[in-house]
Design an enzyme around this catalytic site. Structure first.
Site, PDB file in Angstrom:
ATOM      1  N   GLU A   1      29.913 -52.997  34.842  1.00 22.59           N
ATOM      2  CA  GLU A   1      29.094 -54.074  35.578  1.00 22.59           C
ATOM      3  C   GLU A   1      29.786 -55.221  34.671  1.00 22.59           C
ATOM      4  O   GLU A   1      30.190 -55.556  33.611  1.00 22.59           O
ATOM      5  CB  GLU A   1      27.619 -53.970  35.520  1.00 22.59           C
ATOM      6  CG  GLU A   1      27.140 -53.796  33.949  1.00 22.59           C
ATOM      7  CD  GLU A   1      25.699 -53.396  34.206  1.00 22.59           C
ATOM      8  OE1 GLU A   1      25.428 -52.239  34.939  1.00 22.59           O
ATOM      9  OE2 GLU A   1      24.753 -53.990  33.500  1.00 22.59           O
TER      10      GLU A   1
ATOM     11  N   CYS B   1      29.704 -62.454  31.934  1.00 22.02           N
ATOM     12  CA  CYS B   1      29.335 -61.314  30.882  1.00 22.02           C
ATOM     13  C   CYS B   1      30.191 -60.254  31.281  1.00 22.02           C
ATOM     14  O   CYS B   1      29.871 -59.528  32.360  1.00 22.02           O
ATOM     15  CB  CYS B   1      28.089 -61.151  30.852  1.00 22.02           C
ATOM     16  SG  CYS B   1      27.669 -59.777  29.831  1.00 22.02           S
TER      17      CYS B   1
ATOM     18  N   CYS C   1      29.236 -46.541  25.545  1.00 21.35           N
ATOM     19  CA  CYS C   1      29.267 -47.271  24.268  1.00 21.35           C
ATOM     20  C   CYS C   1      29.103 -45.752  23.633  1.00 21.35           C
ATOM     21  O   CYS C   1      28.084 -44.999  23.562  1.00 21.35           O
ATOM     22  CB  CYS C   1      28.438 -48.303  23.972  1.00 21.35           C
ATOM     23  SG  CYS C   1      28.773 -49.015  22.396  1.00 21.35           S
TER      24      CYS C   1
ATOM     25  N   CYS D   1      22.689 -47.649  19.957  1.00 18.88           N
ATOM     26  CA  CYS D   1      21.658 -48.541  19.328  1.00 18.88           C
ATOM     27  C   CYS D   1      20.423 -48.247  19.851  1.00 18.88           C
ATOM     28  O   CYS D   1      20.585 -47.965  21.214  1.00 18.88           O
ATOM     29  CB  CYS D   1      22.127 -50.261  19.641  1.00 18.88           C
ATOM     30  SG  CYS D   1      23.613 -50.705  18.712  1.00 18.88           S
TER      31      CYS D   1
ATOM     32  N   CYS E   1      19.224 -50.098  23.195  1.00 19.33           N
ATOM     33  CA  CYS E   1      20.251 -50.347  24.318  1.00 19.33           C
ATOM     34  C   CYS E   1      20.485 -49.152  25.097  1.00 19.33           C
ATOM     35  O   CYS E   1      20.666 -48.113  24.785  1.00 19.33           O
ATOM     36  CB  CYS E   1      21.353 -50.677  23.794  1.00 19.33           C
ATOM     37  SG  CYS E   1      22.782 -51.031  24.674  1.00 19.33           S
TER      38      CYS E   1
ATOM     39  N   GLY F   1      29.737 -51.796  26.062  1.00 19.63           N
ATOM     40  CA  GLY F   1      30.758 -51.559  25.331  1.00 19.63           C
ATOM     41  C   GLY F   1      30.976 -52.285  24.036  1.00 19.63           C
ATOM     42  O   GLY F   1      30.127 -53.209  24.112  1.00 19.63           O
TER      43      GLY F   1
ATOM     44  N   SER G   1      25.536 -59.043  16.682  1.00 23.04           N
ATOM     45  CA  SER G   1      24.092 -58.559  17.283  1.00 23.04           C
ATOM     46  C   SER G   1      23.500 -57.978  15.905  1.00 23.04           C
ATOM     47  O   SER G   1      23.704 -57.036  15.350  1.00 23.04           O
ATOM     48  CB  SER G   1      24.575 -57.181  18.031  1.00 23.04           C
ATOM     49  OG  SER G   1      24.931 -57.627  19.160  1.00 23.04           O
ATOM     50  N   LEU G   2      22.692 -59.025  15.518  1.00 28.63           N
ATOM     51  CA  LEU G   2      21.931 -58.580  14.189  1.00 28.63           C
ATOM     52  C   LEU G   2      20.841 -58.055  14.244  1.00 28.63           C
ATOM     53  O   LEU G   2      20.673 -56.702  13.786  1.00 28.63           O
ATOM     54  CB  LEU G   2      21.740 -59.951  13.107  1.00 28.63           C
ATOM     55  CG  LEU G   2      21.442 -59.707  11.667  1.00 28.63           C
ATOM     56  CD1 LEU G   2      22.631 -59.185  10.791  1.00 28.63           C
ATOM     57  CD2 LEU G   2      21.079 -61.174  11.218  1.00 28.63           C
ATOM     58  N   HIS G   3      19.714 -58.435  14.628  1.00 31.63           N
ATOM     59  CA  HIS G   3      18.648 -57.731  15.341  1.00 31.63           C
ATOM     60  C   HIS G   3      17.600 -57.323  14.301  1.00 31.63           C
ATOM     61  O   HIS G   3      16.490 -56.893  14.419  1.00 31.63           O
ATOM     62  CB  HIS G   3      18.855 -56.599  15.982  1.00 31.63           C
ATOM     63  CG  HIS G   3      19.801 -56.618  17.293  1.00 31.63           C
ATOM     64  ND1 HIS G   3      19.539 -57.906  18.073  1.00 31.63           N
ATOM     65  CD2 HIS G   3      20.811 -55.959  17.876  1.00 31.63           C
ATOM     66  CE1 HIS G   3      20.381 -57.999  19.122  1.00 31.63           C
ATOM     67  NE2 HIS G   3      21.185 -56.814  19.036  1.00 31.63           N
TER      68      HIS G   3
ATOM     69  N   ASN H   1      14.782 -56.422  26.974  1.00 33.96           N
ATOM     70  CA  ASN H   1      14.755 -55.807  28.441  1.00 33.96           C
ATOM     71  C   ASN H   1      14.394 -54.415  28.574  1.00 33.96           C
ATOM     72  O   ASN H   1      15.514 -53.421  28.393  1.00 33.96           O
ATOM     73  CB  ASN H   1      16.206 -56.254  29.248  1.00 33.96           C
ATOM     74  CG  ASN H   1      16.215 -57.348  29.911  1.00 33.96           C
ATOM     75  OD1 ASN H   1      15.218 -57.472  31.072  1.00 33.96           O
ATOM     76  ND2 ASN H   1      17.074 -58.208  29.764  1.00 33.96           N
TER      77      ASN H   1
ATOM     78  N   CYS I   1      22.640 -56.199  31.161  1.00 34.66           N
ATOM     79  CA  CYS I   1      23.773 -55.529  31.337  1.00 34.66           C
ATOM     80  C   CYS I   1      23.360 -53.925  31.094  1.00 34.66           C
ATOM     81  O   CYS I   1      22.481 -53.703  30.008  1.00 34.66           O
ATOM     82  CB  CYS I   1      24.740 -56.008  30.200  1.00 34.66           C
ATOM     83  SG  CYS I   1      25.131 -57.724  30.763  1.00 34.66           S
TER      84      CYS I   1
HETATM   85  N1  SAH Z   1      28.379 -53.862  21.955  1.00 39.78           N
HETATM   86  C1  SAH Z   1      28.399 -55.383  21.740  1.00 39.78           C
HETATM   87  C2  SAH Z   1      28.413 -56.127  22.911  1.00 39.78           C
HETATM   88  C3  SAH Z   1      27.487 -55.456  24.402  1.00 39.78           C
HETATM   89  S1  SAH Z   1      25.821 -55.681  23.979  1.00 39.78           S
HETATM   90  C4  SAH Z   1      27.461 -55.538  20.919  1.00 39.78           C
HETATM   91  O1  SAH Z   1      26.372 -54.749  20.534  1.00 39.78           O
HETATM   92  O2  SAH Z   1      27.046 -56.625  20.201  1.00 39.78           O
HETATM   93  C5  SAH Z   1      25.433 -57.389  24.096  1.00 39.78           C
HETATM   94  C6  SAH Z   1      24.109 -57.817  23.626  1.00 39.78           C
HETATM   95  O3  SAH Z   1      22.900 -57.077  24.207  1.00 39.78           O
HETATM   96  C7  SAH Z   1      23.771 -57.374  22.225  1.00 39.78           C
HETATM   97  O4  SAH Z   1      23.394 -58.243  21.193  1.00 39.78           O
HETATM   98  C8  SAH Z   1      22.903 -56.148  22.359  1.00 39.78           C
HETATM   99  O5  SAH Z   1      22.143 -55.813  21.213  1.00 39.78           O
HETATM  100  C9  SAH Z   1      22.213 -56.925  23.211  1.00 39.78           C
HETATM  101  N2  SAH Z   1      21.285 -55.802  24.116  1.00 39.78           N
HETATM  102  C10 SAH Z   1      21.445 -54.678  24.467  1.00 39.78           C
HETATM  103  N3  SAH Z   1      20.580 -53.822  25.082  1.00 39.78           N
HETATM  104  C11 SAH Z   1      19.500 -54.718  25.282  1.00 39.78           C
HETATM  105  C12 SAH Z   1      18.115 -55.131  25.852  1.00 39.78           C
HETATM  106  N4  SAH Z   1      17.759 -53.986  26.410  1.00 39.78           N
HETATM  107  N5  SAH Z   1      17.462 -56.062  25.736  1.00 39.78           N
HETATM  108  C13 SAH Z   1      18.044 -57.029  25.117  1.00 39.78           C
HETATM  109  N6  SAH Z   1      19.276 -57.051  24.739  1.00 39.78           N
HETATM  110  C14 SAH Z   1      20.210 -56.019  24.531  1.00 39.78           C
HETATM  111 FE1  SF4 Z   2      26.985 -50.257  22.316  1.00 38.22          FE
HETATM  112 FE2  SF4 Z   2      26.353 -52.932  21.908  1.00 38.22          FE
HETATM  113 FE3  SF4 Z   2      24.687 -51.282  23.112  1.00 38.22          FE
HETATM  114 FE4  SF4 Z   2      24.863 -51.153  20.419  1.00 38.22          FE
HETATM  115  S1  SF4 Z   2      24.044 -52.779  21.671  1.00 38.22           S
HETATM  116  S2  SF4 Z   2      24.835 -49.370  22.010  1.00 38.22           S
HETATM  117  S3  SF4 Z   2      27.078 -51.682  20.386  1.00 38.22           S
HETATM  118  S4  SF4 Z   2      26.609 -51.806  23.833  1.00 38.22           S
END
Ligand code: SAH
Ligand code: SF4
Length: 392
Positions: free
Chosen positions: A109, A122, A129, A133, A136, A193, A247-249, A324, A367
């Site tokens: 997407e 985006c 992936c 995480c 995610c 990804g 993506s620190l979190h 989300n 996404c």
């Molecule tokens: N894999 C890469 C890029 C894709 S994810 C990465 O992890 O950076 C893009 C961003 O969306 C990342 O910061 C990821 O942590 C965040 N993300 C993933 N799932 C999410 C969700 N359910 N709610 C909010 N952010 C999310």
């Molecule tokens: Fe992959 Fe980024 Fe999702 Fe982590 S947050 S599973 S690296 S797409």
């Protein structure tokens, strides 16, 4: 037994780089001395004008146009679902042909977010992936493969098709058009990804996207987001030159190990060291740190203070992302009050408006979720959506 030529699908040239286009020309017998000039012609029609029919390439000889049409197309991958939100956000679910006959096609997407001063696309870099995480949804998807550079570039082309952003076109009725002359002015690799696990695909795609004779979206308007693949971060700065998002979190390794398991391999200290030495980072070109707000997990005032302390000395921007939720997740989004408190601490430390507005909430969330929703639809519903997508 090989299939008769007539039923072998023709290859599309959409998304190919200059070297690949030269190879294509060689394949159909164009002499090498003409390659440079012919590639420049094709480039203009494919990436500057966005044509989908060789017949429109008026500067190319009739004979060559006919030969090209005989062997190739300019088709983009099929858009199986398009959704338009009241706030102008658009999401496209794109179907890529199956890798082998009899296998299921892949779907990725792509999301377009118009704002007053920019239009951000985006894009996805992989199907699924490998990184899992825990918050995610993409990480839970079974099938994973790298997208080709062409499959990344065609996401940008599809956005331009759908937004009618090629020379001589007018935007679709009711569109929200950012100020300035571009609908797609910025690109973020924040779809499905991990882009740094598809380094070459992403690098080659960016080379095509930034090319000033074609799509011409500047490197400083492209951000690659990574979960923290440390050895590839410096390479991204040196070889590609885009902006970087991390993506620190979490601010502690024990928690980050749980949320972003690649942290076990590349812990926070190593990650931040790579950021400190990231080629080209400066106050004008800050590194974005993404921080997803998870209720009761990483959202206390102490976490906010730890975040600010951790990033000291790095030219940084902070993006607080409201989580989300997706079906089956154990996490919840932090309360708005908690997010505000967190944001205030970050703001007082000198970071401007750190909360990322949730966009497109009415059409499905972040996404990775458009795909999961369509997987639940009946065949009939899919057909209806498909028909809808095709009326554009
Ligand atoms: N894999 C890469 C890029 C894709 S994810 C990465 O992890 O950076 C893009 C961003 O969306 C990342 O910061 C990821 O942590 C965040 N993300 C993933 N799932 C999410 C969700 N359910 N709610 C909010 N952010 C999310
Ligand atoms: Fe992959 Fe980024 Fe999702 Fe982590 S947050 S599973 S690296 S797409």
């Amino acid at each position: 037994m090989t299939a008769p030529a007539s039923i072998v699908a023709k290859r599309s040239l959409a998304g190919l780089g200059r070297t690949e286009l030269a190879l294509v020309l060689a394949e159909i017998g164009v002499p090498e001395r003409e390659h440079k000039m012919r590639v420049a012609q094709l480039w203009h029609w494919i990436y500057f004008r966005g044509v989908r029919d060789f017949a429109e390439m008026s500067s190319v000889s009739k004979l060559l146009r006919a030969r090209l049409a005989e062997h190739f197309t300019l088709e983009r991958p099929e858009v199986v679902v398009e959704q338009v939100s009241a706030d102008g956000t658009r999401k496209w679910l794109i179907r890529l042909p199956a890798d082998n006959p009899g296998e299921r096609p892949h779907e990725v997407e792509c999301v377009y977010i118009p704002e007053s001063d920019r239009g951000t696309l985006c894009v996805s870099s992989q199907v699924g992936c490998t990184l899992n995480c825990s918050f995610c949804h993409t990480g839970t998807q079974r099938l994973v493969r790298n997208l080709t550079a062409a499959e990344i570039v065609t996401q940008v082309m599809i956005a331009r098709d759908k937004l009618h952003e090629w020379p001589g076109m007018t935007p679709p009725e009711g569109s929200i058009v950012p100020s300035g002359d571009r609908y797609v002015s910025n690109i973020v690799f924040m779809g499905m990804g991990e882009p740094l696990y598809n380094f070459d695909g992403v690098k080659n795609a960016i080379e095509t996207i930034v090319d000033g004779e074609g799509l011409s979206i500047g490197k400083r308007r492209i951000t690659v987001s990574t979960s923290g693949i440390v050895p590839e971060i410096a390479r991204l700065g040196d070889e590609v030159g885009t902006l970087l998002a991390i993506s620190l979190h979490a601010t502690r390794d024990d928690l980050r190990d749980e949320l972003v398991p690649i942290n076990k391999k590349y812990p926070i200290r190593e990650l931040l060291d790579a950021c400190r030495t990231f080629p080209g980072a400066s106050n004008a070109r800050r590194i974005t740190f993404e921080y997803v707000m998870l209720k009761g997990v990483n959202d206390t005032p102490a976490d906010a203070r730890a975040l600010v302390k951790l990033l000291k000395g790095i030219p940084a921007k902070i993006n607080l992302i409201p989580f989300n939720p997706w079906p089956g997740t154990k996490y919840e989004c932090s309360d708005w009050e908690t997010i505000e408190k967190f944001s205030e601490i970050v703001f007082k430390a000198g970071y401007a408006s750190p909360v990322r507005k949730p966009r497109g909430r009415d059409i499905l969330a972040a996404c990775g979720q458009l795909k999961s929703e369509t997987q639940k639809l009946s065949a009939r519903e899919r057909m209806a959506l498909r028909a809808m997508a095709m009326t554009d």
